[in-house]
Design a protein around this motif. Structure first.
Motif, PDB file in Angstrom:
ATOM      1  N   GLY A 381       0.820  -1.216   0.000  1.00  0.00           N
ATOM      2  CA  GLY A 381       0.000   0.000   0.000  1.00  0.00           C
ATOM      3  C   GLY A 381       0.845   1.251   0.000  1.00  0.00           C
ATOM      4  O   GLY A 381       0.401   2.308  -0.458  1.00  0.00           O
ATOM      5  N   GLY A 382       2.090   1.130   0.510  1.00  0.00           N
ATOM      6  CA  GLY A 382       3.006   2.272   0.503  1.00  0.00           C
ATOM      7  C   GLY A 382       3.701   2.478  -0.819  1.00  0.00           C
ATOM      8  O   GLY A 382       4.469   3.432  -0.973  1.00  0.00           O
ATOM      9  N   GLY A 383       3.445   1.580  -1.791  1.00  0.00           N
ATOM     10  CA  GLY A 383       3.987   1.766  -3.135  1.00  0.00           C
ATOM     11  C   GLY A 383       5.060   0.780  -3.543  1.00  0.00           C
ATOM     12  O   GLY A 383       5.475   0.757  -4.699  1.00  0.00           O
ATOM     13  N   ASN A 384       5.528  -0.083  -2.616  1.00  0.00           N
ATOM     14  CA  ASN A 384       6.603  -1.032  -2.945  1.00  0.00           C
ATOM     15  C   ASN A 384       6.002  -2.426  -3.187  1.00  0.00           C
ATOM     16  O   ASN A 384       6.160  -3.337  -2.375  1.00  0.00           O
ATOM     17  CB  ASN A 384       7.644  -1.083  -1.834  1.00  0.00           C
ATOM     18  N   ALA A 385       5.311  -2.566  -4.306  1.00  0.00           N
ATOM     19  CA  ALA A 385       4.655  -3.834  -4.615  1.00  0.00           C
ATOM     20  C   ALA A 385       5.655  -4.929  -4.951  1.00  0.00           C
ATOM     21  O   ALA A 385       5.396  -6.112  -4.707  1.00  0.00           O
ATOM     22  CB  ALA A 385       3.678  -3.647  -5.779  1.00  0.00           C
ATOM     23  N   MET A 386       6.812  -4.572  -5.501  1.00  0.00           N
ATOM     24  CA  MET A 386       7.773  -5.579  -5.955  1.00  0.00           C
ATOM     25  C   MET A 386       8.350  -6.399  -4.805  1.00  0.00           C
ATOM     26  O   MET A 386       8.686  -7.563  -4.987  1.00  0.00           O
ATOM     27  CB  MET A 386       8.908  -4.920  -6.736  1.00  0.00           C
ATOM     28  N   PHE A 387       8.468  -5.809  -3.622  1.00  0.00           N
ATOM     29  CA  PHE A 387       8.969  -6.573  -2.482  1.00  0.00           C
ATOM     30  C   PHE A 387       8.049  -7.755  -2.197  1.00  0.00           C
ATOM     31  O   PHE A 387       8.507  -8.884  -1.989  1.00  0.00           O
ATOM     32  CB  PHE A 387       9.073  -5.679  -1.240  1.00  0.00           C
ATOM     33  N   VAL A 388       6.744  -7.488  -2.177  1.00  0.00           N
ATOM     34  CA  VAL A 388       5.767  -8.541  -1.884  1.00  0.00           C
ATOM     35  C   VAL A 388       5.750  -9.577  -3.005  1.00  0.00           C
ATOM     36  O   VAL A 388       5.636 -10.778  -2.755  1.00  0.00           O
ATOM     37  CB  VAL A 388       4.365  -7.924  -1.679  1.00  0.00           C
ATOM     38  N   VAL A 389       5.872  -9.126  -4.244  1.00  0.00           N
ATOM     39  CA  VAL A 389       5.910 -10.037  -5.391  1.00  0.00           C
ATOM     40  C   VAL A 389       7.088 -11.011  -5.266  1.00  0.00           C
ATOM     41  O   VAL A 389       6.925 -12.229  -5.390  1.00  0.00           O
ATOM     42  CB  VAL A 389       6.011  -9.245  -6.714  1.00  0.00           C
ATOM     43  N   LYS A 390       8.280 -10.479  -5.018  1.00  0.00           N
ATOM     44  CA  LYS A 390       9.474 -11.321  -4.914  1.00  0.00           C
ATOM     45  C   LYS A 390       9.366 -12.295  -3.744  1.00  0.00           C
ATOM     46  O   LYS A 390       9.730 -13.469  -3.859  1.00  0.00           O
ATOM     47  CB  LYS A 390      10.717 -10.446  -4.757  1.00  0.00           C
ATOM     48  N   MET A 391       8.861 -11.809  -2.619  1.00  0.00           N
ATOM     49  CA  MET A 391       8.748 -12.665  -1.443  1.00  0.00           C
ATOM     50  C   MET A 391       7.771 -13.814  -1.688  1.00  0.00           C
ATOM     51  O   MET A 391       8.031 -14.964  -1.324  1.00  0.00           O
ATOM     52  CB  MET A 391       8.286 -11.850  -0.236  1.00  0.00           C
ATOM     53  N   ASP A 392       6.637 -13.525  -2.332  1.00  0.00           N
ATOM     54  CA  ASP A 392       5.657 -14.575  -2.621  1.00  0.00           C
ATOM     55  C   ASP A 392       6.203 -15.593  -3.614  1.00  0.00           C
ATOM     56  O   ASP A 392       5.956 -16.791  -3.484  1.00  0.00           O
ATOM     57  CB  ASP A 392       4.365 -13.956  -3.159  1.00  0.00           C
TER      58      ASP A 392
END
Length: 450
Positions: A381-392
């Motif tokens: 939600g803070g704008g860093n979607a790629m972190f969550v993508v990589k972790m998943d």
């Protein structure tokens, strides 16, 4: 408690409670469907459970489109710029309708093959196909409804979502009761009756929401003409963040569907037990989903105001709340499982396995209620979607699924052990979520100047 803190808690809980209630009521429809179909036939229940995996994958794509919309629009809402919000909402809707049409065509052409992915049992496939031939017509209405609700959610308008879920619940359950069993002189339609109930409910839900937006909503003031425009620059901004989310949410949907594949190829009772346990777990999971959505709106809106110090303050405060929500949710699921399972008319072995699954999920619920809102609500939600993508990608496709396949088909472990493996990521993802939210660079300004 000072005025700023009061405003924060009031904003969070006004969004959170409405979204949790909406999810609970929506999932209550699935629970009622499962109980009615379980009483009608376990084969019918398993067939519908298999088809619902297709719906779940589809829902993940819409969820990614909606979450991407909220991430952008909540920041613009913090700046009170509604013109770009309308253009982003239009882009999301165009993408959602394309996905809906593509899925409709695929399941129309390959209905038996689609259901056959999840089970090899002929009677279960037959029941699933009968259900799918009707339920496919809900896809278009569902896409419109979900993306309109996402647009409203970005402006903190959430009460209508709860009201719609109540309406859908009574319509769906009422029609199902009549048509599944053939009550009040109606034909006894079984799974087809359940599908008809869902279709009618989705159509009415969509129509009521469109009427509400046309006549009552004043925040965005959306019109049909707003959905006929296309802004290339904003669309590029939107898909730069949303495309990776679409990819990983689609994989998450496939991951969940593969869980059904794994369990469905182990024991005949496993797929029905998993359907019962998953439905109740998803209902309790609404607390985490609601927290994630509320956090995303609050964090995005605060970033839009430019007050970064307050964003960090809110992040820490929210995470403490997530832990409390998780512990309470886990305790609730543990104690509610027995009375809920007592409502089902299932074979003793199926009920015993479902009970074991729910005990495991009670523990899983605690970790999930922290990591999901922290990752999807605060960091993404803070704008860093790629972190969550990589972790998943790492956790699901390099750890969880390989381990689960090995335990199921090589070690020949019991379904209970496999369920532990399938849900292990909900615990270990808490660590990277904590580290990134406290020490990472996750606050990103996504808006353009007017």
């Amino acid at each position: 408690m000072n005025l700023k803190n009061k405003t924060f808690y009031r904003n969070f809980f006004s969004i959170y409670i409405a979204l949790v209630l909406q999810n609970v009521v929506t999932l209550s429809v699935n629970l009622a469907d499962n109980m009615m179909l379980g009483a009608y036939s376990e084969t019918s229940l398993a067939g519908v459970a298999a088809v619902n995996q297709i719906q779940f994958v589809y829902q993940q794509f819409l969820l990614a489109l909606g979450d991407g919309l909220v991430i952008f629009c909540s920041q613009y809402w913090g700046k009170r710029q509604t013109a770009p919000m309308k253009k982003i909402a239009a882009t999301a809707m165009h993408a959602g309708l394309l996905i809906a049409i593509a899925l409709f065509v695929l399941v129309s052409l390959f209905s038996r093959q689609a259901v056959g992915i999840f089970t090899t049992d002929g009677p279960i496939i037959g029941e699933g196909v009968r259900y799918l031939r009707i339920i496919r017509f809900t896809y278009l209405f569902f896409a419109v409804t979900q993306l309109l609700l996402a647009a409203l959610r970005s402006t903190e308008t959430v009460r209508i979502a709860f009201q719609l879920s109540i309406l859908t619940f009574f319509i769906n359950c009422g029609i199902n009761y009549v048509l599944i069993f053939g009550n009040f002189g109606a034909p006894r339609m079984g799974v087809r009756g359940a599908a008809v109930g869902t279709l009618i409910a989705r159509m009415i839900e969509c129509a009521v929401l469109i009427a509400y937006i046309a006549k009552k909503d004043k925040n965005l003031n959306l019109k049909l003409k707003d959905y006929l425009q296309f802004d290339r620059v904003l669309a590029k901004d939107y898909f730069k963040v949303t495309a990776p989310m679409l990819f990983v949410q689609g994989l998450w949907g496939v991951n969940t569907a593969l869980q059904t594949v794994i369990l469905g190829h182990m024991k005949a009772t496993a797929i029905a037990a998993n359907s019962v346990a998953s439905t109740l777990f998803l209902m309790v999971k609404s607390t985490a989903v609601g927290a994630s959505s509320a956090a995303s709106v609050i964090i995005g809106k605060t970033i839009g105001t430019g007050d970064i110090a307050r964003v960090k303050e809110y992040s820490g405060r929210l995470q403490k709340m997530f832990i409390v929500i998780g512990v309470l949710s886990g305790i609730f699921l543990f104690f509610i499982r027995i009375p809920v399972l007592g409502l089902y008319d299932l074979q003793p072995a199926t009920k015993e396995m479902a009970n074991a699954f729910l005990i495991i999920l009670s523990v899983v619920c605690v970790g999930m209620s922290y990591q999901m809102p922290t990752n999807n609500g605060i960091i993404r939600g803070g704008g860093n979607a790629m972190f969550v993508v990589k972790m998943d990608l790492v956790s699901i496709w390099m750890i969880v699924l390989p381990l689960s396949f090995i335990m199921a088909f090589v070690v020949k472990a019991s379904p209970i052990v496999v369920v532990c493996c399938l849900n292990a990521d909900q615990i270990f993802k808490c660590v990277p979520a904590f580290l990134e939210s406290h020490y990472g660079n996750w606050i990103r300004k996504l808006t353009r100047e007017a």
